[in-house]
Design an enzyme around this catalytic site. Structure first.
Site, PDB file in Angstrom:
ATOM      1  N   LYS A 166      -3.623  -2.028  -3.690  1.00 27.75           N
ATOM      2  CA  LYS A 166      -2.741  -2.296  -2.545  1.00 27.75           C
ATOM      3  C   LYS A 166      -1.422  -2.887  -3.027  1.00 27.75           C
ATOM      4  CE  LYS A 166      -2.894  -5.351   1.548  1.00 27.75           C
ATOM      5  NZ  LYS A 166      -3.797  -6.234   2.323  1.00 27.75           N
ATOM      6  N   ASP A 197     -10.057  -7.577   1.013  1.00 24.08           N
ATOM      7  CA  ASP A 197      -8.788  -7.411   0.307  1.00 24.08           C
ATOM      8  C   ASP A 197      -8.540  -8.714  -0.456  1.00 24.08           C
ATOM      9  OD1 ASP A 197      -8.801  -5.403   2.333  1.00 24.08           O
ATOM     10  OD2 ASP A 197      -6.619  -5.306   2.310  1.00 24.08           O
ATOM     11  N   LYS A 216      -3.370   1.625  -0.873  1.00 21.27           N
ATOM     12  CA  LYS A 216      -2.999   1.087   0.435  1.00 21.27           C
ATOM     13  C   LYS A 216      -1.592   0.513   0.339  1.00 21.27           C
ATOM     14  CE  LYS A 216      -4.102  -2.611   3.751  1.00 21.27           C
ATOM     15  NZ  LYS A 216      -5.116  -3.615   4.190  1.00 21.27           N
TER      16      LYS A 216
END
Length: 244
Positions: A158, A94, A187
């Site tokens: 995300k 990430d 996400k």
């Protein structure tokens, strides 16, 4: 759609990104992930080795956070840190976009950064998520980043790091999903601490939830299902009606 308790657990990235997290905390995090069968543990890059060792032989991934939480490092630094995390056992990444360049309107830079990172991760068969940190962005900037992601095709975009002034918002999840459709997953992360918020994010279009409250959420959902005497939870993912 109908989800078993395990289906829902497998949507959770079990998170401990605290600056003061110890090795003991990492062992606890991994043991909880194994007990509840979460999808991944989300940790800082430096803890990739201990977590990958703890999770060896399981199908639970070790997710390293790169350029976290500000994103204000060069592409070269991010690539180096990703390679280091992978060398130490991470198998999900990430990373935070360079928000300065987003604010500068330098989306060619942002796209090139994303492309290089996605290419590296996919060449190693590693799942890659791009953190927008929406709390600092306008809707137009969120849409522009999502449009870039739709072309570059990371595995996920995300909402947040969880370290900004605010975290995941339903409207942001819907906006991001409306742009990328089914080509890129979303996400939601940041401030998701109870089962109602968890289910609402999934209904809005999230396929993965980053939270440090995964144990609490799954236990609450288990109690709810036992009380209702059901084996599945139904979630109306009505966002699909609005996909472009």
């Amino acid at each position: 759609m109908e989800y078993t308790l395990n289906d829902l657990a497998r949507m959770i990235d079990h998170t401990n990104l605290h600056a003061y997290a110890s090795n003991e905390d990492m062992v606890k995090l991994c043991n909880e992930a194994k007990k509840y069968d979460f999808r991944m543990v989300a940790i800082n890059q430096v803890q990739s080795k201990i977590c990958s060792e703890q999770l060896k032989g399981t199908d639970i991934d070790t997710g390293a956070a790169i350029s976290f939480p500000l994103g204000q490092t060069t592409v070269e630094s991010k690539l180096f840190d990703i390679k280091d995390a992978l060398k130490n056992g991470a198998n999900e990444i990430d990373y935070v976009v360079n928000l300065t360049e987003v604010k500068n309107g330098n989306f060619d830079y942002v796209k090139d950064e994303m492309q290089q990172i996605v290419d590296l991760c996919h060449s190693k068969s590693v799942l890659i998520k791009v953190i927008f940190e929406n709390t600092y962005l306008t809707n137009d900037e969120i849409k522009k980043l999502a449009e870039i992601a739709k072309k570059v095709k990371p595995d996920f975009i995300k909402t947040s790091t969880g370290f900004g002034p605010s975290g995941a918002k339903i409207e942001d999840v819907k906006l991001m999903k409306s742009v990328v459709g089914d080509e890129v997953s979303v996400k939601a992360a940041g401030g998701i601490r109870n089962s109602d918020d968890f289910l609402a994010m999934i209904a809005a279009g999230a396929d993965r939830i980053g939270t440090s409250s995964g144990v609490k959420i799954i236990n609450a959902l288990k109690d709810r299902m036992e009380k209702d005497n059901v084996d599945v939870i139904k979630i109306d993912r009505d966002y699909k009606k609005n996909l472009k």
